[in-house]
Motif scaffolding. Structure first.
Motif, PDB file in Angstrom:
ATOM      1  N   CYS A  70       0.879  -1.179   0.000  1.00  0.00           N
ATOM      2  CA  CYS A  70       0.000   0.000   0.000  1.00  0.00           C
ATOM      3  C   CYS A  70       0.909   1.219   0.000  1.00  0.00           C
ATOM      4  O   CYS A  70       2.060   1.138   0.451  1.00  0.00           O
ATOM      5  N   SER A  72       0.023   4.057   1.596  1.00  0.00           N
ATOM      6  CA  SER A  72      -0.148   4.802   2.847  1.00  0.00           C
ATOM      7  C   SER A  72      -0.880   3.894   3.844  1.00  0.00           C
ATOM      8  O   SER A  72      -1.697   3.070   3.446  1.00  0.00           O
ATOM      9  N   LEU A  73      -0.548   4.060   5.107  1.00  0.00           N
ATOM     10  CA  LEU A  73      -1.097   3.151   6.123  1.00  0.00           C
ATOM     11  C   LEU A  73      -2.387   3.692   6.742  1.00  0.00           C
ATOM     12  O   LEU A  73      -2.408   4.819   7.250  1.00  0.00           O
ATOM     13  N   CYS A  74      -3.445   2.901   6.689  1.00  0.00           N
ATOM     14  CA  CYS A  74      -4.663   3.226   7.439  1.00  0.00           C
ATOM     15  C   CYS A  74      -4.413   2.721   8.863  1.00  0.00           C
ATOM     16  O   CYS A  74      -4.031   1.559   9.043  1.00  0.00           O
ATOM     17  N   TYR A  76      -6.174   1.781  11.290  1.00  0.00           N
ATOM     18  CA  TYR A  76      -6.958   0.673  11.851  1.00  0.00           C
ATOM     19  C   TYR A  76      -6.562  -0.665  11.240  1.00  0.00           C
ATOM     20  O   TYR A  76      -7.047  -1.719  11.630  1.00  0.00           O
ATOM     21  N   CYS A  77      -5.662  -0.638  10.254  1.00  0.00           N
ATOM     22  CA  CYS A  77      -5.447  -1.807   9.385  1.00  0.00           C
ATOM     23  C   CYS A  77      -5.080  -3.066  10.177  1.00  0.00           C
ATOM     24  O   CYS A  77      -4.197  -3.052  11.030  1.00  0.00           O
ATOM     25  N   VAL A  81       0.467  -6.156   5.537  1.00  0.00           N
ATOM     26  CA  VAL A  81       0.675  -5.103   4.567  1.00  0.00           C
ATOM     27  C   VAL A  81       2.059  -4.480   4.701  1.00  0.00           C
ATOM     28  O   VAL A  81       2.632  -4.459   5.797  1.00  0.00           O
ATOM     29  N   GLY A 122      -5.170  -7.916  -0.377  1.00  0.00           N
ATOM     30  CA  GLY A 122      -3.916  -7.303   0.050  1.00  0.00           C
ATOM     31  C   GLY A 122      -4.009  -6.779   1.464  1.00  0.00           C
ATOM     32  O   GLY A 122      -4.803  -7.272   2.248  1.00  0.00           O
ATOM     33  N   GLY A 123      -3.259  -5.732   1.661  1.00  0.00           N
ATOM     34  CA  GLY A 123      -2.645  -4.764   0.786  1.00  0.00           C
ATOM     35  C   GLY A 123      -3.656  -4.192  -0.238  1.00  0.00           C
ATOM     36  O   GLY A 123      -4.857  -4.218  -0.044  1.00  0.00           O
ATOM     37  N   THR A 124      -3.087  -3.665  -1.283  1.00  0.00           N
ATOM     38  CA  THR A 124      -3.875  -3.049  -2.337  1.00  0.00           C
ATOM     39  C   THR A 124      -3.485  -3.660  -3.672  1.00  0.00           C
ATOM     40  O   THR A 124      -2.440  -3.283  -4.236  1.00  0.00           O
ATOM     41  N   ASP A 157      -8.782  -0.045  -4.062  1.00  0.00           N
ATOM     42  CA  ASP A 157      -8.792   1.130  -3.182  1.00  0.00           C
ATOM     43  C   ASP A 157      -9.150   2.330  -4.048  1.00  0.00           C
ATOM     44  O   ASP A 157      -8.367   2.699  -4.942  1.00  0.00           O
ATOM     45  N   ARG A 194      -7.104   7.905   6.611  1.00  0.00           N
ATOM     46  CA  ARG A 194      -7.583   7.406   5.328  1.00  0.00           C
ATOM     47  C   ARG A 194      -8.584   8.426   4.774  1.00  0.00           C
ATOM     48  O   ARG A 194      -9.787   8.357   5.059  1.00  0.00           O
TER      49      ARG A 194
HETATM   50  S1  SF4 Z   1      -4.523  -2.967   3.407  1.00  0.00           S
HETATM   51 FE1  SF4 Z   1      -6.289  -1.615   3.177  1.00  0.00          FE
HETATM   52  S2  SF4 Z   1      -6.701  -0.936   5.262  1.00  0.00           S
HETATM   53 FE2  SF4 Z   1      -4.607  -1.740   5.255  1.00  0.00          FE
HETATM   54  S3  SF4 Z   1      -3.293   0.016   4.901  1.00  0.00           S
HETATM   55 FE3  SF4 Z   1      -3.718  -0.900   2.904  1.00  0.00          FE
HETATM   56  S4  SF4 Z   1      -5.512   0.205   2.135  1.00  0.00           S
HETATM   57 FE4  SF4 Z   1      -5.368   0.630   4.314  1.00  0.00          FE
END
Ligand code: SF4
Length: 467
Positions: A70, A72-74, A76-77, A81, A122-124, A157, A194
Protein backbone atom coordinates in the motif's frame (compact mmCIF):
# COMPACT_ATOMS: atom_id res chain seq x y z
CA UNK A 1 -31.34 -18.69 9.13
CA UNK A 2 -33.14 -15.58 10.25
CA UNK A 3 -33.66 -13.99 6.86
CA UNK A 4 -37.26 -13.05 7.52
CA UNK A 5 -36.24 -11.36 10.78
CA UNK A 6 -37.26 -7.76 11.43
CA UNK A 7 -34.71 -5.16 12.43
CA UNK A 8 -36.03 -5.12 16.02
CA UNK A 9 -34.90 -8.74 16.37
CA UNK A 10 -31.33 -7.52 16.02
CA UNK A 11 -31.53 -5.20 19.03
CA UNK A 12 -29.50 -6.73 21.85
CA UNK A 13 -30.70 -6.40 25.43
CA UNK A 14 -27.87 -4.56 27.15
CA UNK A 15 -27.33 -7.20 29.82
CA UNK A 16 -26.46 -9.62 27.00
CA UNK A 17 -23.81 -7.22 25.78
CA UNK A 18 -22.02 -7.44 29.08
CA UNK A 19 -22.36 -11.21 29.24
CA UNK A 20 -21.14 -11.96 25.73
CA UNK A 21 -18.61 -9.23 24.87
CA UNK A 22 -15.35 -11.09 25.32
CA UNK A 23 -12.29 -11.98 23.26
CA UNK A 24 -12.96 -14.60 20.61
CA UNK A 25 -11.81 -15.78 17.15
CA UNK A 26 -13.47 -14.61 13.94
CA UNK A 27 -13.43 -18.20 12.64
CA UNK A 28 -12.09 -17.50 9.17
CA UNK A 29 -10.70 -20.97 9.83
CA UNK A 30 -11.14 -23.76 12.32
CA UNK A 31 -8.83 -24.60 13.98
CA UNK A 32 -7.71 -20.97 14.06
CA UNK A 33 -4.27 -20.08 12.67
CA UNK A 34 -2.47 -19.68 16.05
CA UNK A 35 -2.70 -23.45 16.62
CA UNK A 36 -1.26 -24.46 13.26
CA UNK A 37 2.08 -26.21 13.37
CA UNK A 38 5.46 -24.71 12.46
CA UNK A 39 6.73 -28.22 11.74
CA UNK A 40 4.36 -28.39 8.77
CA UNK A 41 6.93 -27.55 6.08
CA UNK A 42 7.24 -27.50 2.29
CA UNK A 43 7.55 -31.31 2.18
CA UNK A 44 4.25 -31.63 4.07
CA UNK A 45 2.65 -29.11 1.73
CA UNK A 46 3.80 -31.19 -1.25
CA UNK A 47 2.34 -34.32 0.37
CA UNK A 48 -1.00 -32.54 0.78
CA UNK A 49 -0.99 -31.31 -2.84
CA UNK A 50 -0.09 -34.79 -4.14
CA UNK A 51 -2.89 -36.46 -2.19
CA UNK A 52 -5.44 -34.14 -3.75
CA UNK A 53 -4.20 -34.12 -7.31
CA UNK A 54 -4.63 -37.58 -8.82
CA UNK A 55 -3.58 -37.33 -12.47
CA UNK A 56 -7.15 -37.55 -13.76
CA UNK A 57 -8.58 -34.87 -11.41
CA UNK A 58 -10.72 -32.25 -13.09
CA UNK A 59 -11.89 -30.69 -9.83
CA UNK A 60 -12.28 -26.91 -10.10
CA UNK A 61 -10.15 -24.86 -7.75
CA UNK A 62 -10.12 -21.41 -6.19
CA UNK A 63 -7.03 -19.23 -6.28
CA UNK A 64 -6.11 -16.37 -3.96
CA UNK A 65 -3.26 -13.96 -4.74
CA UNK A 66 -1.93 -11.61 -2.08
CA UNK A 67 -0.46 -8.26 -3.11
CA UNK A 68 0.89 -6.89 0.19
CA UNK A 69 1.75 -3.29 -0.76
CA UNK A 70 0.00 0.00 0.00
CA UNK A 71 1.19 3.56 -0.48
CA UNK A 72 -0.15 4.80 2.85
CA UNK A 73 -1.10 3.15 6.12
CA UNK A 74 -4.66 3.23 7.44
CA UNK A 75 -4.21 3.22 11.19
CA UNK A 76 -6.96 0.67 11.85
CA UNK A 77 -5.45 -1.81 9.39
CA UNK A 78 -5.43 -5.44 10.45
CA UNK A 79 -4.09 -6.83 7.16
CA UNK A 80 -0.66 -8.18 6.31
CA UNK A 81 0.67 -5.10 4.57
CA UNK A 82 3.89 -3.30 3.59
CA UNK A 83 3.84 0.45 3.05
CA UNK A 84 6.08 1.41 0.15
CA UNK A 85 5.83 4.54 -1.98
CA UNK A 86 8.61 3.51 -4.33
CA UNK A 87 6.68 1.02 -6.44
CA UNK A 88 9.55 0.30 -8.82
CA UNK A 89 11.62 -0.97 -5.91
CA UNK A 90 9.20 -3.68 -4.78
CA UNK A 91 6.87 -4.77 -7.56
CA UNK A 92 9.49 -6.30 -9.89
CA UNK A 93 10.98 -8.71 -7.34
CA UNK A 94 7.60 -9.55 -5.85
CA UNK A 95 5.96 -10.32 -9.20
CA UNK A 96 8.96 -12.43 -10.12
CA UNK A 97 8.52 -14.45 -6.90
CA UNK A 98 4.78 -14.80 -7.55
CA UNK A 99 5.50 -16.24 -10.99
CA UNK A 100 8.02 -18.66 -9.49
CA UNK A 101 5.43 -19.79 -6.97
CA UNK A 102 2.85 -20.17 -9.72
CA UNK A 103 5.25 -22.43 -11.65
CA UNK A 104 5.86 -24.57 -8.55
CA UNK A 105 2.12 -24.83 -7.93
CA UNK A 106 1.46 -25.71 -11.58
CA UNK A 107 3.84 -28.65 -11.21
CA UNK A 108 1.81 -29.94 -8.22
CA UNK A 109 -1.62 -29.71 -9.84
CA UNK A 110 -3.34 -32.28 -12.01
CA UNK A 111 -3.32 -31.04 -15.62
CA UNK A 112 -7.13 -30.98 -15.94
CA UNK A 113 -7.81 -28.59 -13.09
CA UNK A 114 -9.22 -25.14 -13.82
CA UNK A 115 -9.88 -21.97 -11.82
CA UNK A 116 -13.55 -21.49 -10.97
CA UNK A 117 -12.94 -18.62 -8.56
CA UNK A 118 -10.07 -16.19 -8.16
CA UNK A 119 -9.62 -13.37 -5.69
CA UNK A 120 -6.81 -10.84 -5.31
CA UNK A 121 -6.47 -9.23 -1.91
CA UNK A 122 -3.92 -7.30 0.05
CA UNK A 123 -2.64 -4.76 0.79
CA UNK A 124 -3.87 -3.05 -2.34
CA UNK A 125 -3.89 -5.16 -5.50
CA UNK A 126 -4.35 -2.00 -7.60
CA UNK A 127 -1.01 -0.82 -6.23
CA UNK A 128 0.13 -2.76 -9.33
CA UNK A 129 0.04 -0.89 -12.62
CA UNK A 130 -2.65 -1.82 -15.17
CA UNK A 131 0.10 -3.45 -17.28
CA UNK A 132 1.32 -5.55 -14.36
CA UNK A 133 -2.25 -6.62 -13.59
CA UNK A 134 -2.79 -7.74 -17.20
CA UNK A 135 0.51 -9.60 -17.32
CA UNK A 136 0.04 -11.35 -13.98
CA UNK A 137 -3.48 -12.49 -14.85
CA UNK A 138 -2.26 -13.73 -18.24
CA UNK A 139 0.50 -15.74 -16.51
CA UNK A 140 -2.00 -17.25 -14.08
CA UNK A 141 -4.57 -18.34 -16.66
CA UNK A 142 -1.81 -19.61 -18.95
CA UNK A 143 -0.67 -21.87 -16.10
CA UNK A 144 -4.12 -22.85 -14.80
CA UNK A 145 -6.99 -22.30 -17.25
CA UNK A 146 -10.02 -20.27 -16.31
CA UNK A 147 -13.19 -22.37 -16.05
CA UNK A 148 -16.31 -21.33 -17.94
CA UNK A 149 -18.28 -18.79 -15.87
CA UNK A 150 -15.50 -18.29 -13.30
CA UNK A 151 -15.73 -15.47 -10.75
CA UNK A 152 -12.70 -13.19 -10.69
CA UNK A 153 -12.83 -10.65 -7.89
CA UNK A 154 -10.39 -8.07 -6.57
CA UNK A 155 -10.08 -5.59 -3.72
CA UNK A 156 -9.63 -2.07 -5.02
CA UNK A 157 -8.79 1.13 -3.18
CA UNK A 158 -10.74 4.04 -4.70
CA UNK A 159 -7.93 6.40 -3.76
CA UNK A 160 -5.44 4.75 -6.13
CA UNK A 161 -7.57 2.88 -8.67
CA UNK A 162 -7.86 4.55 -12.09
CA UNK A 163 -10.18 3.93 -15.00
CA UNK A 164 -7.17 2.35 -16.76
CA UNK A 165 -7.00 -0.15 -13.90
CA UNK A 166 -10.69 -0.95 -14.39
CA UNK A 167 -10.16 -1.44 -18.10
CA UNK A 168 -7.19 -3.77 -17.53
CA UNK A 169 -9.16 -5.72 -14.92
CA UNK A 170 -12.19 -6.19 -17.17
CA UNK A 171 -10.04 -7.19 -20.11
CA UNK A 172 -8.29 -9.70 -17.85
CA UNK A 173 -11.63 -11.26 -16.91
CA UNK A 174 -12.30 -9.70 -13.49
CA UNK A 175 -16.03 -9.30 -12.94
CA UNK A 176 -16.41 -8.40 -9.23
CA UNK A 177 -15.01 -5.59 -7.12
CA UNK A 178 -14.74 -5.07 -3.42
CA UNK A 179 -13.63 -1.79 -1.88
CA UNK A 180 -12.95 -0.34 1.51
CA UNK A 181 -14.98 2.71 2.53
CA UNK A 182 -15.28 2.35 6.33
CA UNK A 183 -16.86 5.77 6.90
CA UNK A 184 -17.36 8.92 4.81
CA UNK A 185 -17.17 11.35 7.72
CA UNK A 186 -14.10 13.62 7.26
CA UNK A 187 -13.27 13.71 10.99
CA UNK A 188 -13.38 9.91 11.22
CA UNK A 189 -11.32 9.58 8.03
CA UNK A 190 -8.68 11.98 9.40
CA UNK A 191 -8.53 10.09 12.72
CA UNK A 192 -7.74 6.80 10.94
CA UNK A 193 -5.45 8.34 8.30
CA UNK A 194 -7.58 7.41 5.33
CA UNK A 195 -8.94 10.39 3.41
CA UNK A 196 -11.31 9.03 0.78
CA UNK A 197 -13.87 11.53 -0.52
CA UNK A 198 -17.33 10.22 -1.32
CA UNK A 199 -17.08 11.61 -4.87
CA UNK A 200 -14.01 9.51 -5.64
CA UNK A 201 -15.68 6.32 -4.44
CA UNK A 202 -18.88 7.14 -6.33
CA UNK A 203 -16.95 7.83 -9.53
CA UNK A 204 -15.11 4.51 -9.30
CA UNK A 205 -18.34 2.57 -8.77
CA UNK A 206 -20.03 4.42 -11.63
CA UNK A 207 -17.12 3.63 -13.97
CA UNK A 208 -16.96 0.01 -12.83
CA UNK A 209 -20.66 -0.52 -13.58
CA UNK A 210 -20.21 1.12 -16.97
CA UNK A 211 -17.41 -1.30 -17.71
CA UNK A 212 -19.57 -4.29 -16.84
CA UNK A 213 -18.52 -5.38 -13.33
CA UNK A 214 -21.49 -7.42 -12.16
CA UNK A 215 -21.06 -7.19 -8.40
CA UNK A 216 -19.76 -4.48 -6.13
CA UNK A 217 -19.09 -4.92 -2.44
CA UNK A 218 -18.23 -2.16 -0.02
CA UNK A 219 -16.70 -2.54 3.42
CA UNK A 220 -17.84 -0.33 6.27
CA UNK A 221 -16.48 -0.25 9.80
CA UNK A 222 -18.06 0.70 13.10
CA UNK A 223 -16.26 1.43 16.33
CA UNK A 224 -13.82 3.91 14.69
CA UNK A 225 -12.69 7.09 16.47
CA UNK A 226 -15.21 9.97 16.55
CA UNK A 227 -18.01 7.87 15.11
CA UNK A 228 -21.47 8.58 16.47
CA UNK A 229 -24.94 7.40 15.58
CA UNK A 230 -25.58 10.73 13.82
CA UNK A 231 -22.34 10.70 11.85
CA UNK A 232 -22.77 7.11 10.77
CA UNK A 233 -26.38 7.78 9.73
CA UNK A 234 -24.98 10.33 7.27
CA UNK A 235 -22.49 7.75 5.94
CA UNK A 236 -25.34 5.26 5.51
CA UNK A 237 -27.27 7.86 3.47
CA UNK A 238 -24.29 8.20 1.16
CA UNK A 239 -23.93 4.42 0.92
CA UNK A 240 -27.51 4.29 -0.34
CA UNK A 241 -26.52 6.40 -3.33
CA UNK A 242 -23.77 3.88 -4.18
CA UNK A 243 -26.28 0.98 -4.18
CA UNK A 244 -23.71 -1.78 -3.52
CA UNK A 245 -24.72 -5.39 -4.18
CA UNK A 246 -23.06 -6.56 -0.99
CA UNK A 247 -22.02 -4.78 2.19
CA UNK A 248 -19.59 -5.94 4.83
CA UNK A 249 -19.99 -4.15 8.15
CA UNK A 250 -16.94 -4.87 10.27
CA UNK A 251 -16.41 -4.16 13.92
CA UNK A 252 -13.16 -2.25 14.41
CA UNK A 253 -11.01 -4.53 16.54
CA UNK A 254 -8.71 -2.35 18.63
CA UNK A 255 -5.82 -4.71 19.34
CA UNK A 256 -2.73 -2.44 19.42
CA UNK A 257 -0.73 -5.20 21.15
CA UNK A 258 -1.17 -7.26 17.95
CA UNK A 259 -1.28 -4.45 15.36
CA UNK A 260 1.22 -1.70 16.26
CA UNK A 261 -0.26 0.78 13.72
CA UNK A 262 -3.35 0.95 15.90
CA UNK A 263 -1.31 2.64 18.64
CA UNK A 264 -1.76 5.79 16.50
CA UNK A 265 -5.48 5.70 17.24
CA UNK A 266 -6.27 7.37 20.54
CA UNK A 267 -8.31 5.10 22.79
CA UNK A 268 -10.15 8.11 24.21
CA UNK A 269 -11.54 8.92 20.74
CA UNK A 270 -13.17 5.50 20.36
CA UNK A 271 -16.94 5.20 20.90
CA UNK A 272 -17.93 3.25 24.00
CA UNK A 273 -19.60 -0.14 23.80
CA UNK A 274 -23.11 1.31 24.03
CA UNK A 275 -22.50 3.80 21.20
CA UNK A 276 -20.91 1.10 19.03
CA UNK A 277 -23.90 -1.12 19.61
CA UNK A 278 -26.31 1.67 18.66
CA UNK A 279 -24.34 2.33 15.48
CA UNK A 280 -24.44 -1.36 14.61
CA UNK A 281 -28.17 -1.58 15.29
CA UNK A 282 -28.81 1.49 13.16
CA UNK A 283 -26.81 0.00 10.28
CA UNK A 284 -28.63 -3.35 10.48
CA UNK A 285 -32.04 -1.67 10.61
CA UNK A 286 -31.07 0.55 7.65
CA UNK A 287 -29.84 -2.30 5.47
CA UNK A 288 -32.85 -4.51 6.24
CA UNK A 289 -35.20 -1.61 5.47
CA UNK A 290 -33.44 -1.22 2.13
CA UNK A 291 -34.07 -4.88 1.30
CA UNK A 292 -30.66 -6.39 2.05
CA UNK A 293 -30.50 -9.76 3.79
CA UNK A 294 -28.26 -10.35 6.77
CA UNK A 295 -26.06 -13.22 5.62
CA UNK A 296 -24.28 -13.32 8.98
CA UNK A 297 -20.73 -12.66 10.24
CA UNK A 298 -20.86 -8.98 9.21
CA UNK A 299 -22.21 -9.53 5.68
CA UNK A 300 -25.33 -8.24 3.91
CA UNK A 301 -26.47 -9.00 0.37
CA UNK A 302 -29.36 -8.13 -1.90
CA UNK A 303 -32.21 -10.68 -1.91
CA UNK A 304 -31.39 -11.96 -5.41
CA UNK A 305 -27.65 -12.18 -4.73
CA UNK A 306 -26.26 -15.68 -5.13
CA UNK A 307 -25.03 -15.66 -1.52
CA UNK A 308 -28.57 -15.02 -0.29
CA UNK A 309 -29.95 -17.75 -2.55
CA UNK A 310 -27.27 -20.24 -1.45
CA UNK A 311 -28.00 -19.51 2.19
CA UNK A 312 -31.70 -20.10 1.63
CA UNK A 313 -30.81 -23.43 0.02
CA UNK A 314 -28.52 -24.33 2.95
CA UNK A 315 -25.48 -24.56 0.67
CA UNK A 316 -23.53 -21.42 1.61
CA UNK A 317 -19.87 -21.99 2.48
CA UNK A 318 -17.02 -19.88 3.74
CA UNK A 319 -13.29 -19.85 3.11
CA UNK A 320 -10.46 -17.37 3.54
CA UNK A 321 -11.80 -15.28 0.69
CA UNK A 322 -15.15 -14.87 2.49
CA UNK A 323 -18.57 -16.40 1.89
CA UNK A 324 -18.80 -18.53 -1.24
CA UNK A 325 -21.34 -20.61 -3.12
CA UNK A 326 -18.64 -23.05 -4.21
CA UNK A 327 -18.83 -25.94 -1.76
CA UNK A 328 -15.88 -28.30 -1.46
CA UNK A 329 -13.61 -26.35 -3.81
CA UNK A 330 -9.93 -26.39 -2.79
CA UNK A 331 -8.35 -22.99 -2.29
CA UNK A 332 -4.73 -22.43 -3.30
CA UNK A 333 -3.01 -19.29 -2.01
CA UNK A 334 -0.24 -17.45 -3.83
CA UNK A 335 1.87 -14.71 -2.33
CA UNK A 336 3.27 -13.72 1.00
CA UNK A 337 1.22 -14.85 4.04
CA UNK A 338 -1.49 -16.42 1.83
CA UNK A 339 -3.37 -19.46 3.02
CA UNK A 340 -4.38 -22.58 1.14
CA UNK A 341 -7.21 -24.83 2.27
CA UNK A 342 -7.06 -28.21 0.59
CA UNK A 343 -9.41 -31.05 1.41
CA UNK A 344 -10.00 -29.27 4.74
CA UNK A 345 -6.30 -28.98 5.69
CA UNK A 346 -4.34 -25.72 5.90
CA UNK A 347 -1.04 -24.37 4.59
CA UNK A 348 0.25 -20.84 5.08
CA UNK A 349 3.05 -19.07 3.22
CA UNK A 350 5.91 -17.17 4.83
CA UNK A 351 4.87 -13.78 6.17
CA UNK A 352 8.01 -11.70 5.56
CA UNK A 353 8.48 -10.55 1.96
CA UNK A 354 12.31 -11.05 1.87
CA UNK A 355 11.94 -14.62 3.24
CA UNK A 356 9.20 -15.36 0.71
CA UNK A 357 11.25 -14.06 -2.22
CA UNK A 358 14.41 -15.81 -1.07
CA UNK A 359 12.72 -19.18 -0.70
CA UNK A 360 11.24 -18.95 -4.18
CA UNK A 361 14.54 -17.81 -5.70
CA UNK A 362 15.91 -21.08 -4.31
CA UNK A 363 13.14 -22.97 -6.11
CA UNK A 364 11.33 -24.04 -2.93
CA UNK A 365 7.72 -23.72 -1.82
CA UNK A 366 7.47 -20.77 0.62
CA UNK A 367 5.67 -22.71 3.36
CA UNK A 368 5.57 -21.16 6.85
CA UNK A 369 3.24 -23.52 8.68
CA UNK A 370 0.14 -25.61 8.28
CA UNK A 371 -2.10 -28.18 9.85
CA UNK A 372 -3.41 -31.62 9.05
CA UNK A 373 -6.85 -31.72 10.60
CA UNK A 374 -7.76 -34.69 12.79
CA UNK A 375 -11.20 -36.33 12.41
CA UNK A 376 -12.34 -34.31 15.47
CA UNK A 377 -11.05 -31.07 13.90
CA UNK A 378 -12.90 -31.80 10.64
CA UNK A 379 -16.10 -32.54 12.53
CA UNK A 380 -15.96 -29.34 14.60
CA UNK A 381 -14.99 -27.35 11.53
CA UNK A 382 -18.14 -28.60 9.76
CA UNK A 383 -20.29 -27.72 12.79
CA UNK A 384 -18.89 -24.18 12.96
CA UNK A 385 -19.28 -23.72 9.20
CA UNK A 386 -22.94 -24.77 9.29
CA UNK A 387 -23.63 -22.32 12.11
CA UNK A 388 -21.86 -19.39 10.44
CA UNK A 389 -23.07 -20.01 6.91
CA UNK A 390 -26.50 -21.55 7.09
CA UNK A 391 -27.57 -20.90 10.69
CA UNK A 392 -28.91 -24.43 11.15
CA UNK A 393 -27.16 -27.38 12.67
CA UNK A 394 -28.96 -30.62 12.00
CA UNK A 395 -27.78 -33.33 14.39
CA UNK A 396 -28.86 -36.25 12.19
CA UNK A 397 -27.12 -34.83 9.12
CA UNK A 398 -23.85 -34.35 11.03
CA UNK A 399 -24.19 -37.78 12.67
CA UNK A 400 -24.58 -39.41 9.30
CA UNK A 401 -21.80 -37.44 7.63
CA UNK A 402 -19.24 -38.16 10.36
CA UNK A 403 -20.51 -41.55 11.61
CA UNK A 404 -21.08 -40.33 15.17
CA UNK A 405 -23.95 -40.05 17.60
CA UNK A 406 -24.13 -36.25 17.74
CA UNK A 407 -25.89 -35.91 21.09
CA UNK A 408 -23.52 -38.31 22.72
CA UNK A 409 -20.35 -36.91 21.12
CA UNK A 410 -21.26 -33.33 21.92
CA UNK A 411 -23.01 -33.85 25.26
CA UNK A 412 -20.85 -31.22 27.02
CA UNK A 413 -21.27 -28.69 24.19
CA UNK A 414 -25.04 -29.17 24.14
CA UNK A 415 -25.10 -28.48 27.86
CA UNK A 416 -23.06 -25.32 27.26
CA UNK A 417 -25.64 -24.26 24.65
CA UNK A 418 -28.45 -24.12 27.20
CA UNK A 419 -27.70 -20.58 28.45
CA UNK A 420 -27.44 -19.34 24.88
CA UNK A 421 -30.87 -20.81 24.17
CA UNK A 422 -32.24 -19.10 27.31
CA UNK A 423 -30.78 -15.80 26.11
CA UNK A 424 -32.42 -16.22 22.71
CA UNK A 425 -29.21 -16.61 20.68
CA UNK A 426 -30.19 -20.04 19.43
CA UNK A 427 -33.28 -22.24 19.37
CA UNK A 428 -32.52 -25.76 20.45
CA UNK A 429 -35.14 -28.36 19.58
CA UNK A 430 -36.16 -31.28 17.41
CA UNK A 431 -32.57 -32.38 16.82
CA UNK A 432 -31.53 -29.00 15.50
CA UNK A 433 -29.89 -25.78 16.56
CA UNK A 434 -31.22 -22.73 14.76
CA UNK A 435 -29.29 -19.48 15.07
CA UNK A 436 -31.62 -16.61 15.99
CA UNK A 437 -31.07 -12.94 15.02
CA UNK A 438 -29.32 -12.23 18.33
CA UNK A 439 -27.16 -15.25 17.71
CA UNK A 440 -26.25 -13.91 14.26
CA UNK A 441 -24.87 -10.80 15.91
CA UNK A 442 -23.10 -12.95 18.50
CA UNK A 443 -22.21 -15.77 16.11
CA UNK A 444 -18.63 -15.87 17.33
CA UNK A 445 -19.90 -16.69 20.83
CA UNK A 446 -22.14 -19.41 19.38
CA UNK A 447 -19.15 -20.94 17.57
CA UNK A 448 -16.81 -20.71 20.55
CA UNK A 449 -18.75 -23.50 22.27
CA UNK A 450 -17.57 -26.00 19.65
CA UNK A 451 -13.92 -24.88 19.64
CA UNK A 452 -11.73 -27.51 21.30
CA UNK A 453 -8.66 -25.23 21.39
CA UNK A 454 -10.19 -22.08 22.84
CA UNK A 455 -9.45 -22.53 26.50
CA UNK A 456 -5.70 -22.87 25.94
CA UNK A 457 -5.69 -19.75 23.72
CA UNK A 458 -7.91 -17.42 25.70
CA UNK A 459 -5.28 -16.46 28.25
CA UNK A 460 -2.92 -15.21 25.52
CA UNK A 461 -4.78 -12.04 24.40
CA UNK A 462 -4.89 -13.33 20.83
CA UNK A 463 -8.37 -12.27 19.85
CA UNK A 464 -10.47 -9.15 19.53
CA UNK A 465 -13.75 -8.62 21.41
CA UNK A 466 -16.75 -10.42 19.95
CA UNK A 467 -18.67 -7.14 20.21
S1 SF4 B 1 -4.52 -2.97 3.41
FE1 SF4 B 1 -6.29 -1.62 3.18
S2 SF4 B 1 -6.70 -0.94 5.26
FE2 SF4 B 1 -4.61 -1.74 5.25
S3 SF4 B 1 -3.29 0.02 4.90
FE3 SF4 B 1 -3.72 -0.90 2.90
S4 SF4 B 1 -5.51 0.21 2.13
FE4 SF4 B 1 -5.37 0.63 4.31
Amino acid sequence: MANSAASGDYVLPRELLQRYAKPGPRYTSYPTAPVWSDSFDAAEARRLYAQNNPADSQAPLALYAHIPFCTSLCWYCGCHVKIERNKAKVTGPYLQALRQELALLRAELAPGRQISQMHWGGGTPTYLSPEDISELTASIVAAIPRAEGAEFSIEVDPRVTTDEHLQALRESGFNRLSMGVQDFNPQVQAAVHRIQPFEKTAELIHNARKRGFVSINIDLMYGLPHQSVESFAATLDQVRELDPDRIALFHYAHVPWLKPAQKLIKSEDLPDTESKTQIFELAVATFLARGYRYIGMDHFAKPDDELTLAQQAGSLRRNFMGYTTQAGVDLYGLGVSSISEIDGHFVQNLRAIPDYEERLAAGQLPTLRGMWLSPDDLLRKAVIEELICNGVLDFAAISQRFAIDFENYFAAELQACAPLAEDGLIALNAGQIRVQPRGQILIRNVCMIWDAYLQAQQSKQMFSQTL
